[in-house]
Design a protein around this motif. Structure first.
Motif, PDB file in Angstrom:
ATOM      1  N   ALA A 173      -2.675 -29.456 -15.806  1.00 23.57           N
ATOM      2  CA  ALA A 173      -1.458 -29.229 -15.021  1.00 23.57           C
ATOM      3  C   ALA A 173      -0.464 -28.355 -15.787  1.00 23.57           C
ATOM      4  N   LEU A 174      -0.330 -28.606 -17.105  1.00 21.44           N
ATOM      5  CA  LEU A 174       0.580 -27.798 -17.924  1.00 21.44           C
ATOM      6  C   LEU A 174       0.104 -26.350 -18.012  1.00 21.44           C
ATOM      7  N   MET A 175      -1.195 -26.156 -18.104  1.00 17.12           N
ATOM      8  CA  MET A 175      -1.715 -24.796 -18.204  1.00 17.12           C
ATOM      9  C   MET A 175      -1.581 -24.045 -16.881  1.00 17.12           C
ATOM     10  N   LYS A 176      -1.727 -24.743 -15.758  1.00 21.93           N
ATOM     11  CA  LYS A 176      -1.508 -24.100 -14.459  1.00 21.93           C
ATOM     12  C   LYS A 176      -0.067 -23.604 -14.365  1.00 21.93           C
ATOM     13  N   ARG A 177       0.857 -24.392 -14.907  1.00 31.70           N
ATOM     14  CA  ARG A 177       2.260 -23.963 -14.909  1.00 31.70           C
ATOM     15  C   ARG A 177       2.448 -22.767 -15.838  1.00 31.70           C
ATOM     16  N   ALA A 178       1.735 -22.758 -16.960  1.00 32.44           N
ATOM     17  CA  ALA A 178       1.840 -21.634 -17.902  1.00 32.44           C
ATOM     18  C   ALA A 178       1.301 -20.346 -17.286  1.00 32.44           C
ATOM     19  N   LEU A 179       0.288 -20.473 -16.416  1.00 31.19           N
ATOM     20  CA  LEU A 179      -0.285 -19.285 -15.769  1.00 31.19           C
ATOM     21  C   LEU A 179       0.757 -18.501 -14.985  1.00 31.19           C
ATOM     22  N   THR A 180       1.752 -19.202 -14.437  1.00 27.25           N
ATOM     23  CA  THR A 180       2.812 -18.525 -13.681  1.00 27.25           C
ATOM     24  C   THR A 180       3.512 -17.492 -14.548  1.00 27.25           C
ATOM     25  N   PHE A 181       3.794 -17.855 -15.803  1.00 22.74           N
ATOM     26  CA  PHE A 181       4.490 -16.935 -16.703  1.00 22.74           C
ATOM     27  C   PHE A 181       3.581 -15.787 -17.123  1.00 22.74           C
ATOM     28  N   LEU A 182       2.277 -16.059 -17.265  1.00 25.36           N
ATOM     29  CA  LEU A 182       1.334 -14.978 -17.565  1.00 25.36           C
ATOM     30  C   LEU A 182       1.302 -13.975 -16.410  1.00 25.36           C
ATOM     31  N   HIS A 183       1.218 -14.473 -15.182  1.00 27.47           N
ATOM     32  CA  HIS A 183       1.177 -13.578 -14.022  1.00 27.47           C
ATOM     33  C   HIS A 183       2.467 -12.774 -13.888  1.00 27.47           C
ATOM     34  N   ASP A 184       3.604 -13.416 -14.210  1.00 28.78           N
ATOM     35  CA  ASP A 184       4.887 -12.703 -14.162  1.00 28.78           C
ATOM     36  C   ASP A 184       4.935 -11.608 -15.232  1.00 28.78           C
ATOM     37  N   ALA A 185       4.360 -11.901 -16.407  1.00 29.50           N
ATOM     38  CA  ALA A 185       4.310 -10.886 -17.469  1.00 29.50           C
ATOM     39  C   ALA A 185       3.426  -9.715 -17.039  1.00 29.50           C
ATOM     40  N   GLN A 186       2.310 -10.010 -16.394  1.00 27.47           N
ATOM     41  CA  GLN A 186       1.422  -8.940 -15.926  1.00 27.47           C
ATOM     42  C   GLN A 186       2.107  -8.077 -14.872  1.00 27.47           C
ATOM     43  N   ALA A 187       2.825  -8.720 -13.953  1.00 31.25           N
ATOM     44  CA  ALA A 187       3.533  -7.958 -12.911  1.00 31.25           C
ATOM     45  C   ALA A 187       4.624  -7.087 -13.517  1.00 31.25           C
ATOM     46  N   ALA A 188       5.347  -7.633 -14.503  1.00 32.15           N
ATOM     47  CA  ALA A 188       6.403  -6.853 -15.158  1.00 32.15           C
ATOM     48  C   ALA A 188       5.817  -5.681 -15.927  1.00 32.15           C
ATOM     49  N   LEU A 189       4.647  -5.879 -16.554  1.00 32.01           N
ATOM     50  CA  LEU A 189       4.001  -4.801 -17.304  1.00 32.01           C
ATOM     51  C   LEU A 189       3.689  -3.620 -16.392  1.00 32.01           C
ATOM     52  N   GLU A 190       3.184  -3.891 -15.196  1.00 33.11           N
ATOM     53  CA  GLU A 190       2.847  -2.795 -14.294  1.00 33.11           C
ATOM     54  C   GLU A 190       4.087  -1.986 -13.910  1.00 33.11           C
ATOM     55  N   LYS A 191       5.227  -2.667 -13.771  1.00 35.32           N
ATOM     56  CA  LYS A 191       6.465  -1.946 -13.471  1.00 35.32           C
ATOM     57  C   LYS A 191       6.936  -1.139 -14.674  1.00 35.32           C
ATOM     58  N   VAL A 192       6.707  -1.667 -15.874  1.00 36.60           N
ATOM     59  CA  VAL A 192       7.041  -0.929 -17.098  1.00 36.60           C
ATOM     60  C   VAL A 192       6.164   0.309 -17.219  1.00 36.60           C
ATOM     61  N   VAL A 193       4.895   0.168 -16.842  1.00 35.00           N
ATOM     62  CA  VAL A 193       3.965   1.310 -16.880  1.00 35.00           C
ATOM     63  C   VAL A 193       4.427   2.403 -15.929  1.00 35.00           C
ATOM     64  N   GLU A 194       4.857   2.025 -14.734  1.00 30.56           N
ATOM     65  CA  GLU A 194       5.330   3.007 -13.753  1.00 30.56           C
ATOM     66  C   GLU A 194       6.519   3.818 -14.284  1.00 30.56           C
ATOM     67  N   LYS A 195       7.328   3.196 -15.133  1.00 31.59           N
ATOM     68  CA  LYS A 195       8.507   3.868 -15.681  1.00 31.59           C
ATOM     69  C   LYS A 195       8.197   4.611 -16.980  1.00 31.59           C
ATOM     70  N   HIS A 196       6.949   4.497 -17.473  1.00 32.10           N
ATOM     71  CA  HIS A 196       6.527   5.171 -18.712  1.00 32.10           C
ATOM     72  C   HIS A 196       7.407   4.765 -19.899  1.00 32.10           C
ATOM     73  N   LEU A 197       7.758   3.470 -19.959  1.00 31.47           N
ATOM     74  CA  LEU A 197       8.595   2.995 -21.067  1.00 31.47           C
ATOM     75  C   LEU A 197       7.786   2.806 -22.350  1.00 31.47           C
ATOM     76  N   LEU A 198       6.495   2.538 -22.209  1.00 37.70           N
ATOM     77  CA  LEU A 198       5.623   2.358 -23.366  1.00 37.70           C
ATOM     78  C   LEU A 198       4.557   3.450 -23.375  1.00 37.70           C
ATOM     79  N   PRO A 199       4.089   3.840 -24.554  1.00 37.23           N
ATOM     80  CA  PRO A 199       2.976   4.797 -24.613  1.00 37.23           C
ATOM     81  C   PRO A 199       1.768   4.245 -23.867  1.00 37.23           C
ATOM     82  N   ALA A 200       0.983   5.130 -23.244  1.00 41.13           N
ATOM     83  CA  ALA A 200      -0.156   4.719 -22.425  1.00 41.13           C
ATOM     84  C   ALA A 200      -1.143   3.858 -23.216  1.00 41.13           C
ATOM     85  N   GLU A 201      -1.353   4.199 -24.488  1.00 39.62           N
ATOM     86  CA  GLU A 201      -2.300   3.443 -25.307  1.00 39.62           C
ATOM     87  C   GLU A 201      -1.833   2.002 -25.485  1.00 39.62           C
ATOM     88  N   GLN A 202      -0.538   1.823 -25.719  1.00 41.36           N
ATOM     89  CA  GLN A 202      -0.005   0.476 -25.892  1.00 41.36           C
ATOM     90  C   GLN A 202      -0.053  -0.300 -24.582  1.00 41.36           C
TER      91      GLN A 202
END
Length: 402
Positions: free
Chosen positions: A347-376
């Motif tokens: 149950a605790l890990m299912k709750r932790a997955l929410t934050f992982l998914h939010d981090a993944q969604a935020a990363l894609e928006k960061v990629v769209e803005k080219h804030l980080l080098p493509a390799e990173q």
């Protein structure tokens, strides 16, 4: 939960020159348009009748995407003052915190805090609280009478009671659905318990924020949380046994007889590893912890900060929170696997997955803005997916043990 926005506010003005009405504007980091306040009620005695302007002197950053504040803030004024007395550290916060952890009493002084609270029709309770501000104020065009002050206090109390009622309802709703026979709990029962605990923490946090930590505040908070009810077991034999157990525990702690539980050598590398600082961590939690730190350093080297972009802020924050959630779920495995409640871990890990998914969604928006080098960006994307796969693998294994 209340919207606490002081980290995002740059400056503002509160106008209470019209009796019974508070208007104003609040500017947020990175936003040209201000929040516009139109509130029924009056400010506290130090601001009432005046035009009060302020500027936040500490660092601010953009409001996270998860926070949506409507431009028009219509509703009722809560407590509004620029002279709330609080303890202010005389050393940097990091040093203050470490010294408190060591049992020391770091230097501090009593200072004025800016505390602006209102109840928005669309956002609920909103709070600005900080000691890092400069301000100007005009001469009052009118002053609060005793009747005005009594009415202001009653209105603020009623608004907070209504806000608190919604939090109490959330606690009761989850409480009713949670069976107390824990022996036969599955992961869904644990999830309901977690939701109840979160609801209780939310309620307690709001009470602590509102009333502080004085002796009088403790009584108010205990009453609102239901801790003052006389429903404890009053059997004399039970009380004597409890008191004896507490006495023995205190004596063992004072004499150093209680030893910290040691990790099981047979599960080293699987359920635990020892970090460089000696801490015992689950390998996956350690991996995520180090990954979040590494990302922070990479962003810093690029000349960016957590405050420079809301999506970047969400990425870093959710990555860091994920590490904390995994610590709560997995680090107990080091001592004794046979004693663990695997449905609870799941149950605790299912709750932790929410934050992982939010981090993944935020990363894609960061990629769209080219804030980080493509390799990173590519490397971080692969790492987050790999962490997700490992979490799902562990959860599948724990379900088989439940």
């Amino acid at each position: 939960m209340a919207y606490r926005i002081h980290d995002h506010v740059t400056h503002g003005e509160i106008d209470n020159r019209e009796r019974g009405r508070v208007t104003g504007k609040i500017w947020l980091h990175g936003n040209d348009a201000a929040l516009v306040l139109d509130l029924a009620g009056n400010a506290g005695a130090d601001i009432a009748g005046c035009l009060f302007t302020f500027r936040i002197t500490s660092d601010t950053f953009a409001l996270p995407k998860s926070h949506t504040l409507f431009p028009d803030q219509k509703g009722s004024a809560g407590d509004m003052t620029a002279s709330r007395k609080v303890r202010v550290p005389d050393v940097p916060f990091a040093e203050f915190y470490e010294r408190c952890k060591r049992g020391e009493k770091p230097p501090e002084h009593m200072g004025n805090s800016l505390y602006l609270e209102w109840y928005s029709q669309r956002n609920g309770r909103v709070v600005i609280e900080t000691t890092d501000f400069t301000s100007t104020i005009t001469e009052p065009e009118w002053t609060l009478t005793r009747e005005d002050e009594a009415e202001r206090g009653t209105q603020s109390a009623e608004e907070f009671a209504g806000f608190l009622g919604a939090l109490t309802g959330a606690v009761e709703q989850t409480k009713e659905k949670t069976p107390w026979d824990k022996e036969n709990w599955d992961e869904f029962d644990h999830e309901r318990m977690l939701r109840e605990n979160v609801a209780r923490i939310d309620k307690y946090s709001e009470l602590l924020d509102k009333y502080g930590d004085s002796d009088e505040a403790e009584k108010i908070i205990a009453k609102e949380m239901g801790w003052d009810r006389d429903d404890e077991n009053t059997d004399p034999a039970w009380i004597a046994e409890r008191d004896e157990m507490i006495r023995e525990m205190n004596e063992a702690t004072a004499s150093g007889e209680l030893e910290e539980p040691q990790p099981d050598p047979a599960t080293e590398g699987v359920d635990w590893i020892r970090a460089e600082n000696g801490d015992i961590r689950h390998p996956l939690q350690h991996r995520v912890f180090d990954g979040a730190i590494e990302l922070w350093h990479r962003v810093d080297k690029l000349g960016l900060g957590k405050s420079d972009d809301p999506d970047l802020s969400d990425l870093i924050s959710n990555y860091q929170i994920l590490g904390g959630k995994l610590a709560g779920a997995l680090n107990g495995l080091a001592q004794d696997r046979g004693m663990e409640d695997y449905s609870g871990i799941t149950a605790l890990m299912k709750r932790a997955l929410t934050f992982l998914h939010d981090a993944q969604a935020a990363l894609e928006k960061v990629v769209e803005k080219h804030l980080l080098p493509a390799e990173q960006s590519d490397g971080l994307r692969k790492e987050l997916f790999a962490v997700r796969e490992e979490m799902l693998r562990l959860m599948t294994g724990f379900r088989g043990l439940s």
